[in-house]
Design a protein around this motif. Sequence first.
Motif, PDB file in Angstrom:
ATOM      1  N   ALA A 222      17.317  20.556  58.629  1.00 23.87           N
ATOM      2  CA  ALA A 222      16.558  21.161  59.723  1.00 23.87           C
ATOM      3  C   ALA A 222      17.023  22.583  60.006  1.00 23.87           C
ATOM      4  CB  ALA A 222      16.691  20.295  60.973  1.00 23.87           C
ATOM      5  N   ALA A 223      18.341  22.819  59.956  1.00 23.48           N
ATOM      6  CA  ALA A 223      18.865  24.154  60.246  1.00 23.48           C
ATOM      7  C   ALA A 223      18.392  25.177  59.218  1.00 23.48           C
ATOM      8  CB  ALA A 223      20.389  24.108  60.292  1.00 23.48           C
ATOM      9  N   ARG A 224      18.268  24.759  57.972  1.00 23.29           N
ATOM     10  CA  ARG A 224      17.761  25.681  56.942  1.00 23.29           C
ATOM     11  C   ARG A 224      16.355  26.166  57.285  1.00 23.29           C
ATOM     12  NH1 ARG A 224      18.966  21.290  53.096  1.00 23.29           N
ATOM     13  NH2 ARG A 224      21.225  21.353  52.682  1.00 23.29           N
ATOM     14  N   ARG A 225      15.647  25.430  58.110  1.00 19.51           N
ATOM     15  CA  ARG A 225      14.279  25.769  58.470  1.00 19.51           C
ATOM     16  C   ARG A 225      14.193  26.337  59.889  1.00 19.51           C
ATOM     17  NH1 ARG A 225      15.076  22.441  54.716  1.00 19.51           N
ATOM     18  NH2 ARG A 225      13.625  22.193  52.972  1.00 19.51           N
ATOM     19  N   GLY A 226      15.329  26.802  60.394  1.00 23.35           N
ATOM     20  CA  GLY A 226      15.336  27.518  61.659  1.00 23.35           C
ATOM     21  C   GLY A 226      15.446  26.667  62.898  1.00 23.35           C
ATOM     22  N   VAL A 227      15.706  25.370  62.749  1.00 20.34           N
ATOM     23  CA  VAL A 227      15.832  24.480  63.899  1.00 20.34           C
ATOM     24  C   VAL A 227      17.285  24.472  64.370  1.00 20.34           C
ATOM     25  CG1 VAL A 227      15.634  22.073  64.671  1.00 20.34           C
ATOM     26  CG2 VAL A 227      13.891  23.054  63.156  1.00 20.34           C
ATOM     27  N   LYS A 228      17.487  24.448  65.679  1.00 19.21           N
ATOM     28  CA  LYS A 228      18.830  24.367  66.246  1.00 19.21           C
ATOM     29  C   LYS A 228      19.199  22.891  66.391  1.00 19.21           C
ATOM     30  CE  LYS A 228      17.990  28.606  68.870  1.00 19.21           C
ATOM     31  NZ  LYS A 228      17.854  29.206  70.229  1.00 19.21           N
ATOM     32  N   VAL A 229      20.310  22.495  65.769  1.00 18.15           N
ATOM     33  CA  VAL A 229      20.604  21.070  65.637  1.00 18.15           C
ATOM     34  C   VAL A 229      22.013  20.745  66.119  1.00 18.15           C
ATOM     35  CG1 VAL A 229      20.423  19.068  64.130  1.00 18.15           C
ATOM     36  CG2 VAL A 229      19.257  21.198  63.505  1.00 18.15           C
ATOM     37  N   ILE A 230      22.119  19.648  66.861  1.00 16.77           N
ATOM     38  CA  ILE A 230      23.407  19.033  67.173  1.00 16.77           C
ATOM     39  C   ILE A 230      23.412  17.653  66.527  1.00 16.77           C
ATOM     40  CG2 ILE A 230      24.904  18.084  68.978  1.00 16.77           C
ATOM     41  CD1 ILE A 230      23.745  20.186  70.868  1.00 16.77           C
ATOM     42  N   GLY A 231      24.421  17.380  65.724  1.00 12.90           N
ATOM     43  CA  GLY A 231      24.598  16.058  65.149  1.00 12.90           C
ATOM     44  C   GLY A 231      25.863  15.431  65.706  1.00 12.90           C
ATOM     45  N   VAL A 232      25.852  14.112  65.897  1.00 15.16           N
ATOM     46  CA  VAL A 232      27.042  13.419  66.384  1.00 15.16           C
ATOM     47  C   VAL A 232      27.338  12.227  65.486  1.00 15.16           C
ATOM     48  CG1 VAL A 232      26.853  14.137  68.791  1.00 15.16           C
ATOM     49  CG2 VAL A 232      25.643  12.095  68.032  1.00 15.16           C
ATOM     50  N   THR A 233      28.622  11.994  65.245  1.00 16.70           N
ATOM     51  CA  THR A 233      29.073  10.858  64.455  1.00 16.70           C
ATOM     52  C   THR A 233      30.397  10.361  65.001  1.00 16.70           C
ATOM     53  OG1 THR A 233      29.825  10.114  62.262  1.00 16.70           O
ATOM     54  CG2 THR A 233      30.133  12.440  62.785  1.00 16.70           C
ATOM     55  N   LEU A 234      30.648   9.062  64.868  1.00 14.23           N
ATOM     56  CA  LEU A 234      31.915   8.472  65.289  1.00 14.23           C
ATOM     57  C   LEU A 234      32.941   8.461  64.161  1.00 14.23           C
ATOM     58  CD1 LEU A 234      30.882   5.475  67.573  1.00 14.23           C
ATOM     59  CD2 LEU A 234      32.204   7.483  68.208  1.00 14.23           C
ATOM     60  N   SER A 235      32.607   9.086  63.043  1.00 16.11           N
ATOM     61  CA  SER A 235      33.544   9.192  61.929  1.00 16.11           C
ATOM     62  C   SER A 235      34.125  10.602  61.894  1.00 16.11           C
ATOM     63  CB  SER A 235      32.839   8.875  60.603  1.00 16.11           C
ATOM     64  OG  SER A 235      33.630   9.297  59.512  1.00 16.11           O
ATOM     65  N   ARG A 236      35.421  10.703  62.100  1.00  9.96           N
ATOM     66  CA  ARG A 236      36.063  12.014  62.055  1.00  9.96           C
ATOM     67  C   ARG A 236      35.937  12.622  60.656  1.00  9.96           C
ATOM     68  NH1 ARG A 236      39.803  14.286  65.361  1.00  9.96           N
ATOM     69  NH2 ARG A 236      40.265  12.281  66.372  1.00  9.96           N
ATOM     70  N   ALA A 237      36.089  11.783  59.622  1.00 11.72           N
ATOM     71  CA  ALA A 237      35.999  12.292  58.253  1.00 11.72           C
ATOM     72  C   ALA A 237      34.621  12.865  57.972  1.00 11.72           C
ATOM     73  CB  ALA A 237      36.326  11.176  57.257  1.00 11.72           C
ATOM     74  N   GLN A 238      33.572  12.192  58.457  1.00 18.79           N
ATOM     75  CA  GLN A 238      32.215  12.709  58.274  1.00 18.79           C
ATOM     76  C   GLN A 238      32.039  14.040  58.996  1.00 18.79           C
ATOM     77  OE1 GLN A 238      29.659   9.561  59.703  1.00 18.79           O
ATOM     78  NE2 GLN A 238      29.301   8.785  57.639  1.00 18.79           N
TER      79      GLN A 238
END
Length: 433
Positions: A222-238
Amino acid sequence: MTTLRTNPDTAQKLSIAQILETVADGRIPLRFTAYDGSATGPEDASYGLHLNSARGTTYLATAPGDLGMARAYVSGDLEAVGVHPGDPYEILKAMSNLQFQRPSPTKIAAITRSLGWDLLRPIAPPPQEHLPRWRRFAEGLRHSKTRDAEVIHHHYDVSNAFYEMVLGPSMTYTCATYESEDQSLEDAQENKYRLVFEKLGLQEGDRLLDIGCGWGSMVRYAARRGVKVIGVTLSRAQAEWAQKAIAEEGLSELAEVRYSDYRDVYETGFDAISSIGLTEHIGVQNYPAYFGFMKSKLREGGRLFNHCITRPDNRSGAKAGGFIDRYVFPDGELTGSGRIISEIQNVGLEVRHEENLREHYQLTLAGWCRNLVENWDACVAEVGEGTAKVWGLYMAGSRLGFERNVVQLHQVLAVKLGPNGEAHVPLRPWWKG
């Protein structure tokens, strides 16, 4: 059969193969051999099982069903013959025709006498096994933030290098979307993200929240297409892997992946929210709070996209089987797509579209197994043979489950209506299938 059935009512000691014949209901569709020299099943069978130790017998006898089989297989006490450990699909397919019956009390006594009490005492499971549900309370109540973080760590923090070899360059651990059966896994994953992006109607400058974002592939798409994105994960490694990938692509101004529980996202007013492969971890009883949270984070006219594994009906129990719960997705739960749609509707979102991509997950899992086979030695060196076998068994078994309609994969698109019922969507589907 190559061995004669023995009357268990007699005092004669039964061999391991004869015990299998006693509990089998009908024909044994593969070749079975055991460390005591006994054998049963067709001699010309393409696939077989070899039980090579008494410890394996204990695993099978003390946890009948998929958990005992998994323990014996992962520990190396039960060997699959004729298949690669990275893709035991064919032997699982053959075993799906193996049926068992509950022995009579007299037969149980004969089996017990033949095995002896030493082999019937429970022993420690392989180290890859997670604690049983009743012992996980030390990690917090089921689906509390603490316990969710622990079970996600169990599954996803195995090794980023391992996942790179199994998942391929897309680093995507969810169902791809195939335009044809011969499309490559990578192209199908790219096609999946294109489909999600288009269903959500995202435009340059929009704001997207990606819950359970994994290694950030949707975030970066999505960011490559100009969208502002927040992603969340419970995996620190990810999260660490994803943040590095974001920086390397020069997307840091638009994209961010947080090591965070989704419930701790404070921003609001998103144009869209994607949940790709997370609902399985939420817990069915928590659906109202989960979908209610997402509704609260959307602007009016904002869209929700939910992509998850489901059961083929809405009556089956939600809890996973022993193998999946102990080795793969602790605390994971599945329900039917009807229950998911109802819960989304019940929080006040309007469902606009849903589809089942069951066959697409068959193809995805076959692709992951091919990658595991091709990179087997390196994967074993990275995580150990037992863990690599867990993933081969899980992915091959899941492929069979999607093929046989034991499980499905549903995508649901919903919208947060305006005060007068405005959906702000086109009259007909606006994406390419």
